[in-house]
Enzyme design. Structure first.
Site, PDB file in Angstrom:
ATOM      1  N   SER A  20     -82.980  22.417 -46.193  1.00 60.89           N
ATOM      2  CA  SER A  20     -83.957  21.327 -46.275  1.00 60.89           C
ATOM      3  C   SER A  20     -84.948  21.576 -47.416  1.00 60.89           C
ATOM      4  CB  SER A  20     -84.724  21.240 -44.948  1.00 60.89           C
ATOM      5  OG  SER A  20     -85.797  20.345 -45.063  1.00 60.89           O
ATOM      6  N   LEU A  76     -95.397  20.645 -47.724  1.00 60.71           N
ATOM      7  CA  LEU A  76     -94.888  19.438 -47.071  1.00 60.71           C
ATOM      8  C   LEU A  76     -95.361  18.109 -47.651  1.00 60.71           C
ATOM      9  CD1 LEU A  76     -95.227  20.508 -43.361  1.00 60.71           C
ATOM     10  CD2 LEU A  76     -93.335  19.162 -44.206  1.00 60.71           C
ATOM     11  N   CYS A 133     -92.360  26.004 -40.791  1.00 64.90           N
ATOM     12  CA  CYS A 133     -92.907  25.944 -42.152  1.00 64.90           C
ATOM     13  C   CYS A 133     -94.050  26.953 -42.289  1.00 64.90           C
ATOM     14  CB  CYS A 133     -93.424  24.555 -42.493  1.00 64.90           C
ATOM     15  SG  CYS A 133     -94.235  24.542 -44.104  1.00 64.90           S
ATOM     16  N   GLY A 267     -79.763  27.008 -50.835  1.00 65.69           N
ATOM     17  CA  GLY A 267     -81.127  26.529 -51.019  1.00 65.69           C
ATOM     18  C   GLY A 267     -81.655  26.832 -52.400  1.00 65.69           C
TER      19      GLY A 267
HETATM   20  O1  RRO Z   1     -93.009  22.283 -47.878  1.00 66.05           O
HETATM   21  C1  RRO Z   1     -93.070  23.530 -47.804  1.00 66.05           C
HETATM   22  O2  RRO Z   1     -93.980  24.183 -48.317  1.00 66.05           O
HETATM   23  C2  RRO Z   1     -92.063  24.327 -47.077  1.00 66.05           C
HETATM   24  C3  RRO Z   1     -91.498  23.969 -45.868  1.00 66.05           C
HETATM   25 BR1  RRO Z   1     -91.814  22.335 -45.042  1.00 66.05          BR
HETATM   26  C4  RRO Z   1     -90.628  24.875 -45.198  1.00 66.05           C
HETATM   27  O3  RRO Z   1     -90.117  24.643 -44.106  1.00 66.05           O
HETATM   28  N1  RRO Z   1     -90.384  26.066 -45.817  1.00 66.05           N
HETATM   29  C5  RRO Z   1     -90.931  26.407 -46.978  1.00 66.05           C
HETATM   30  O4  RRO Z   1     -90.686  27.513 -47.469  1.00 66.05           O
HETATM   31  N2  RRO Z   1     -91.751  25.530 -47.627  1.00 66.05           N
END
Ligand code: RRO
Length: 309
Positions: A20, A76, A133, A267
């Site tokens: 993701s 996020l 996260c 990733g």
């Molecule tokens: O957006 C982020 O900073 C982030 C998320 Br949502 C996550 O699940 N893992 C990450 O390393 N960064």
């Protein structure tokens, strides 16, 4: 070679997914056109995590490259549920593979709203609950506590029959206990690892590099942490495990499958090379053949079966 796998009721042509937030497929389609869809690198696509309301994300700098990976502190940024459903879901629904939407809330109510809104859409095949996260200042991270993880699943499980995948954090002493709680609450699969909490120091100011002070480490540096945690979690639950962490090659993917993963996700490697996942899949075929294996199912869980700890 037959690379097909079944994952939480989804029939996938091969085991290579995206992690993701590591592949902006809408931007990639603008750059590469419909050729991207014809030769789509992933057997299912996992969206960037969304939250109920729009978020701007963390202040810059948000990224730093490290010796063997990178530390992100993205925080996020997203359009929120309504913006996602209106603007991003239609193009994501055009992808030639099942779509999994990643969601994160800071309360049961927020998670419930997200699951209701997302699961109701036909374009969506599965949901990933991001309980891990590292880059939000919301206090408790649900996925750091087994009772919190169980109670979240108990709240959202009745809302949908679509597969629910729980994304686990590596930042706990006992990830298997969190995975067992997810399974007990009715999760269909777990995915791991999210990033490891990390700090970079700015050499000039001697303060934290990232605008938000810290971030999450990914890339080859975390691969063997992922192998250990996937192996432990896969030995502790009956639901499938999606393994990720520093996959750069078919050999890395093969290692995670041998450690017990049913599918794997590319990733960080995709940031440098958007075609990394396609290369990983091709190399996986060669690596399986070299190991004398005729299919993925010949391989899975070898380590678990061959050792007791
Ligand atoms: O957006 C982020 O900073 C982030 C998320 Br949502 C996550 O699940 N893992 C990450 O390393 N960064």
């Amino acid at each position: 070679m037959d690379l097909s796998v079944e994952l939480a009721g989804l029939e996938l042509a091969h085991p290579v997914l995206n992690g993701s937030g590591t592949f902006d497929v809408i931007a990639a389609r603008r750059a590469f056109g419909d050729e991207l869809l014809a030769e789509f690198p992933f057997s299912a696509f996992v969206s960037k995590t969304i939250t109920p309301e729009p978020r701007a994300g963390n202040p810059p700098p948000r990224l730093i490259e490290t010796a063997a990976g990178m530390i992100n502190s993205i925080g996020l940024p997203n359009k929120g549920l309504e913006g996602f459903l209106a603007e991003d879901l239609p193009p994501l629904g055009e992808l030639p593979v099942p779509l999994c939407v990643s969601v994160m809330g800071t309360s049961h109510g927020e998670f419930e709203r997200l699951v209701e809104g997302v699961a109701a859409r036909d374009e969506v095949a599965a949901l990933e609950l991001n309980v891990s996260c590292p880059n939000v200042e919301s206090g408790l991270i649900v996925g750091e506590q087994a009772p919190e993880t169980l109670s979240l699943l108990q709240a959202v499980r009745p809302i949908t029959e679509k597969p629910l995948i729980v994304k686990l954090t590596p930042n706990v002493a006992d990830p298997a206990s969190i995975a067992r709680a997810a399974e007990e609450g009715g999760a269909d699969a777990v995915s791991l690892i999210n990033t490891l909490k990390a700090t970079a120091i700015d050499r000039r100011t001697l303060g934290p590099w990232h605008g938000a002070g810290r971030g999450g480490l990914s890339g080859p540096a975390v691969h063997h942490v992922a192998l250990e945690q996937v192996r432990t979690v896969a030995g502790a639950v009956s639901i499938p495990v999606i393994g990720m962490g520093g996959i750069e090659s078919g050999a890395d993917a093969l290692a995670l499958l041998a450690a017990g993963a049913t599918a794997i996700a590319v990733g960080t490697a995709s940031f440098r090379d958007p075609l990394a996942a396609a290369r990983v899949r091709a190399e996986l075929v060669a690596a399986l053949a070299e190991a004398g294996l005729g299919s993925i199912s010949d391989l899975r869980g070898r380590i678990i079966a061959s050792t007791s700890t």
